[in-house]
Design an enzyme around this catalytic site. Structure first.
Site, PDB file in Angstrom:
ATOM      1  N   LYS A  76     -24.538 -23.390  -8.251  1.00 10.42           N
ATOM      2  CA  LYS A  76     -24.294 -22.235  -8.988  1.00 10.42           C
ATOM      3  C   LYS A  76     -25.237 -21.146  -8.595  1.00 10.42           C
ATOM      4  O   LYS A  76     -26.497 -21.646  -8.685  1.00 10.42           O
ATOM      5  CB  LYS A  76     -24.112 -22.444 -10.447  1.00 10.42           C
ATOM      6  CG  LYS A  76     -23.797 -21.212 -11.471  1.00 10.42           C
ATOM      7  CD  LYS A  76     -23.481 -21.520 -12.855  1.00 10.42           C
ATOM      8  CE  LYS A  76     -23.204 -20.647 -13.635  1.00 10.42           C
ATOM      9  NZ  LYS A  76     -22.986 -20.816 -15.166  1.00 10.42           N
ATOM     10  N   SER A 151     -18.737 -19.404 -17.595  1.00 13.73           N
ATOM     11  CA  SER A 151     -19.202 -18.775 -16.387  1.00 13.73           C
ATOM     12  C   SER A 151     -19.346 -19.316 -15.022  1.00 13.73           C
ATOM     13  O   SER A 151     -19.409 -18.811 -13.846  1.00 13.73           O
ATOM     14  CB  SER A 151     -20.526 -18.185 -16.836  1.00 13.73           C
ATOM     15  OG  SER A 151     -21.388 -19.127 -16.853  1.00 13.73           O
ATOM     16  N   SER A 175     -20.153 -23.032 -20.572  1.00 15.63           N
ATOM     17  CA  SER A 175     -19.680 -22.543 -19.199  1.00 15.63           C
ATOM     18  C   SER A 175     -19.535 -23.773 -18.239  1.00 15.63           C
ATOM     19  O   SER A 175     -19.265 -23.439 -16.981  1.00 15.63           O
ATOM     20  CB  SER A 175     -20.725 -21.682 -18.551  1.00 15.63           C
ATOM     21  OG  SER A 175     -20.597 -20.397 -19.246  1.00 15.63           O
TER      22      SER A 175
HETATM   23  N1  GLN Z   1     -18.841 -17.636 -22.640  1.00 15.76           N
HETATM   24  C1  GLN Z   1     -20.087 -17.651 -23.381  1.00 15.76           C
HETATM   25  C2  GLN Z   1     -20.895 -16.467 -23.054  1.00 15.76           C
HETATM   26  O1  GLN Z   1     -20.457 -15.897 -22.423  1.00 15.76           O
HETATM   27  C3  GLN Z   1     -21.101 -18.884 -22.818  1.00 15.76           C
HETATM   28  C4  GLN Z   1     -21.317 -18.764 -21.330  1.00 15.76           C
HETATM   29  C5  GLN Z   1     -22.191 -19.858 -20.803  1.00 15.76           C
HETATM   30  O2  GLN Z   1     -22.119 -20.951 -21.399  1.00 15.76           O
HETATM   31  N2  GLN Z   1     -23.001 -19.620 -19.898  1.00 15.76           N
HETATM   32  O3  GLN Z   1     -22.209 -16.510 -23.571  1.00 15.76           O
END
Ligand code: GLN
Length: 481
Positions: A76, A151, A175
């Protein structure tokens, strides 16, 4: 070759049925040919991959190769890679080339993996749809009109499209698990502190944790075994004896107590998603597990608490991007203030700016007690719910997401609708527990994820439970391509 799992690749490489260079060339060609449809990679590291693959083949030839030697992976783009751009999918870091590897990259490199490239993501890991990337959205290989989740949408889509057999990802509020659910992949977020955060660009430091996304639990176990380590450079890294997470995969799960939280099957859950999850629970009963009704009474407070704590930590973490030391710098600043304001204003996208504003507000002198302190108290209550539940059960199961993948643009105008995507995953991060998502069915040919939450440091058991399910079902083998 792209259809092989990591376990199968390991056997093929060790028995010299094919070389790592052949495998790497094959997957690089596939990425070249197909990824324009998915946009799952930000950077493809062809040269690095081929040199790592050659080195891996030499280690294999000498008979001194660790299990993952020669297996291609992707990282990532929030995870620092020495000499390879690490952008966080942000204009702010579009020009950032780290001079070091993150500890997890160092660990995987040491295990002989081959880096094919860096995967797309929501900007600074903020989002649940992978639409906030500076490099454009990622498309779900199951239906390119739909989002892959976020994400870590690039890592999940690349695995689902068989461009790479496994990838690293990070999970602050879901995410890893949410995109895994939406793409029919297996994703695992370890216990907080299990995997070093050093060299991973910080979003919300008390919640962030990296883990693998792969095609099945066995492959995730291989990757996780190579990722974990005690790291002096991360003060929250746990000092535990090294575990081989593949060792217990075949254990029987007869007698396993599965907690089923009433709160995870209420309003907001798509009826067909619920039905697939119920089918999976019945499958576990057939394997000898026992279902136990439990309560996690503070579940509905998880999203509000998270959306104070995560932006608060983000506002502090992202203050380092100031246009001075590295990253985007505006043209011809008038003075220092103008340099800060324009560099940050130009470098950060809308969602990131939104979070910085919310976080700064929550931490400001007059509001600290009302918001940040209150959210931390709620966080403790959420953790207590899990501690009490784990006195009665071994694992907790439910849906990973309220519904299958949605169409690109469908939730763009409504941040709260987007935030609700993580309603079942966020509490796990607030409590610091390990969580996993595995494929458990399709609805209108879109994947459904089953979430397995484990007790602290119980990743081995979660992987065992997931693997046993994958021995008697074939949802994880359903393929988008
Ligand atoms: N969707 C959540 C956020 O926007 C979690 C994102 C994540 O786990 N990085 O913060």
């Amino acid at each position: 070759m792209h259809q092989l799992t990591i376990a199968e690749m390991i056997r093929g490489l060790q028995s010299k049925a094919f070389s790592s260079v052949e495998l790497t060339r094959h997957l690089l060609a596939r990425i070249q040919q197909l990824d324009s449809s998915y946009n799952s990679f930000i950077t493809v590291t062809e040269e690095l991959a081929l040199s790592q693959a050659e080195a891996a083949d030499q280690r294999i030839a000498k008979g001194e190769a660790p299990a993952l030697c020669g297996v291609p992976v992707a990282h990532k783009d929030i995870i620092c890679t020495n000499g390879v751009r690490t952008s966080c999918a942000s204009k702010m870091l579009d020009n950032f080339i780290p001079p070091y590897d993150a500890t997890i990259v160092e660990n995987l490199n040491g295990a002989g993996t081959v880096t094919l490239g860096k995967t797309n993501m929501d900007e600074f890991a903020m989002g649940s749809s992978n639409e906030s990337s500076y490099y454009g959205p990622v498309k779900n290989p199951w239906n390119t009109r739909c989002v892959p989740g976020g994400s870590s949408g690039g890592s999940a889509a690349a695995v689902a499209a068989l461009l790479v057999p496994g990838a690293t990802a990070t999970d602050t509020g879901g995410s890893i698990r949410q995109p895994a659910a939406l793409t029919n992949t297996t994703g695992l977020k370890p216990t907080y502190g299990r995997v070093s955060r050093w060299g991973i660009v910080a979003y919300a430091s008390s919640l962030d944790q990296a883990g693998p996304i792969a095609r099945n639990a066995e492959d995730a176990a291989y990757l996780l075994s190579a990722m974990v380590s005690h790291d002096q450079k991360d003060s929250t890294s746990l000092n535990r004896p090294h575990e081989d997470f593949t060792a217990g995969l075949s254990d029987s799960i007869a007698g396993l107590k599965i907690g089923v939280p009433k709160e995870y099957f209420g309003e907001g859950l798509n009826a067909e998603t619920a039905a697939r999850v119920q089918d999976a629970l019945k499958e576990f009963e057939k394997l000898g597990a026992e279902l136990v009704d439990i309560n996690l009474p503070h579940t509905e407070l998880a999203i509000p608490a998270y959306y104070v704590i995560a932006p608060a930590e983000a506002s502090a973490n992202l203050s380092r991007f100031d246009g001075v030391r590295y990253g985007h710098r505006c043209e011809n600043p008038k003075d220092l203030r103008d340099l800060y304001m324009r560099s940050r204003g130009e470098g950060f996208g809308e969602e990131v700016q939104h979070r910085i504003l919310v976080g700064s507000y929550a931490l400001s002198a007059g509001y600290y007690d009302a918001y940040y302190n209150k959210a931390q108290q709620v966080r403790r209550l959420i953790k207590q719910d899990f501690v009490q539940a784990f006195e009665k059960v071994d694992v907790i199961m439910g849906p990973t997401t309220p519904s299958p993948a949605f169409e690109l643009g469908a939730k763009g105008a409504d941040p709260v609708a987007m935030y609700l995507e993580d309603i079942y995953t966020i509490a796990t991060n607030l409590a610091g527990l390990p969580g996993m998502s595995i494929p458990c069915g399709l609805v209108n040919n879109l994947p459904v994820g089953l979430q397995i939450t484990g007790n602290y440091l119980d990743e081995s058991r979660m992987l065992n439970v997931a693997h046993q399910y994958q021995q008697v079902t074939d949802w994880h083998q359903a393929s988008a391509v």
